[in-house]
Write an enzyme that holds these catalytic residues in place. Sequence first.
Site, PDB file in Angstrom:
ATOM      1  N   LYS A 108       0.851  -1.196   0.000  1.00 37.12           N
ATOM      2  CA  LYS A 108       0.000   0.000   0.000  1.00 37.12           C
ATOM      3  C   LYS A 108       0.875   1.229   0.000  1.00 37.12           C
ATOM      4  O   LYS A 108       2.006   1.198   0.484  1.00 37.12           O
ATOM      5  CB  LYS A 108      -0.888   0.016   1.252  1.00 37.12           C
ATOM      6  CG  LYS A 108      -2.125   0.875   1.110  1.00 37.12           C
ATOM      7  CD  LYS A 108      -3.191   0.101   0.356  1.00 37.12           C
ATOM      8  CE  LYS A 108      -4.490   0.820   0.251  1.00 37.12           C
ATOM      9  NZ  LYS A 108      -5.578  -0.114  -0.117  1.00 37.12           N
ATOM     10  N   GLY A 220     -20.753   6.515   2.907  1.00 43.17           N
ATOM     11  CA  GLY A 220     -19.572   6.817   2.086  1.00 43.17           C
ATOM     12  C   GLY A 220     -19.982   6.761   0.626  1.00 43.17           C
ATOM     13  O   GLY A 220     -20.521   5.749   0.172  1.00 43.17           O
ATOM     14  N   GLY A 222     -18.019   7.581  -2.349  1.00 43.35           N
ATOM     15  CA  GLY A 222     -16.949   7.698  -3.345  1.00 43.35           C
ATOM     16  C   GLY A 222     -17.160   6.630  -4.405  1.00 43.35           C
ATOM     17  O   GLY A 222     -18.295   6.202  -4.660  1.00 43.35           O
ATOM     18  N   ALA A 224     -16.600   3.322  -4.528  1.00 42.50           N
ATOM     19  CA  ALA A 224     -17.248   2.073  -4.127  1.00 42.50           C
ATOM     20  C   ALA A 224     -18.718   2.315  -3.770  1.00 42.50           C
ATOM     21  O   ALA A 224     -19.602   1.561  -4.199  1.00 42.50           O
ATOM     22  CB  ALA A 224     -16.506   1.446  -2.954  1.00 42.50           C
TER      23      ALA A 224
END
Length: 422
Positions: A108, A220, A222, A224
């Site tokens: 990552k 959320g 965004g 996804a």
Amino acid sequence: MAKEEKLNPFKIAQAQLDEAAELLGLDEGTHMALRTPMRELHVTLPVRMDNGKVKVFQGFRVQYNDARGPTKGGIRYHPEETIDTVRALAAWMTWKTAVVDIPLGGGKGGIVCNPKEMSQGELERLSRQYIRQVGRILGIGKDSPAPDVYTTPQIMAWMMDEFYWQIGYNDFGVITGKPIALGGSLGRSDATARGGIYTVREACKHLGIDPAKATYAIQGFGNAGQFAATLHTDVLGGGKLVAVSDSRGGIFSKDGIAPHAIVEHKLKTGKVEGFPNTKPITNEALLELEVDVLYPAALENVITDKNAGNIKAKISCELANGPTTPEADKILTKNGVFIIPDFLANAGGVTVSYFEMVQDHYNYFWDLKTVHERLDAKMTKAFHDVLNTFNQYKKKNITMRTAAYLVSVARVAEAMKLRGWV
Ligand code: GLU
């Protein structure tokens, strides 16, 4: 653990591993080797801003474990990014690539920055600077980045191009999540949500829920979250979206919110608030709604010991990484909430990234139907591998997350053993 430690994502990732290691009877050496990243690079990134001054940013790339193949994982741009968040996310990538059984390890990256306050030119210079620094540890057989929170296909295109100037030839596969015109794969943009939806379909079968009649809420909004809104109805043949939220606030309607229209509204206005015929709702209240499927699709630590007891969803499909703390996991499982744990639920993104690498490497591209079928096969197999393990360990009262760890850790440990590392 002290309160701060309790919410440190890397401490959480280590505690989750410890539990799996004990259940698997993993030897001490293998366990310890899996507890920390194999390599990490910390970089300083001076970038010329639009006002003519140089601003210095901090960046990281963590290569957690590459026993099963080159490391793979996204790069996050976030003002609150820390090395421990990146370490945790890199660990989770290791378990993620293992659970869907693709020949990659986990890594990552991150840059501490606020992309919402930067111009396109500043973002391009920052992204290129990151590759100038980190490029030395990337490449075929080494490590391939991808998008994550607040990074986009355009950013991946700049990074891939910068790497091209370093090595002198086009290595499209070094970065995934690229635009289609530059070696991107069809089906990569919605892959994280789509993979999650396939696991929800399987979970519904297992629990006897009709997904076409299921109510759902998304925390959320965004990449996804937006694709989950539309794909839940498009792939599962119906369902009613009752609430969505983003970092500014949320909206609720018991009569349902039109999924495609709310995505359009978000793309046009930059927020979900103000959508017609809805009432405002906070992020916290959204999580506690009585719905069939809850999609936490934002950031870490939103379901903790404080609110876990109030969660009424039947299924929590974790499109975000690390949304649930270990204490909350136990409470949810005890209360009968079926958790599809993050590194299983959101593995669709890296799975299609892997397909993108494969296509880039042999320079021949698949049609969308092939991508969807192969993604479905990977996700469905992974879901049932985890569910079977969960059922095998019924007597030990483990969570679905621990079951997923048991599957993944055993696979990574086997590779390490076969290589002679442990
Ligand atoms: N950032 C995504 C994740 O957390 C995708 C990683 C990738 O495609 O390599 O899974």
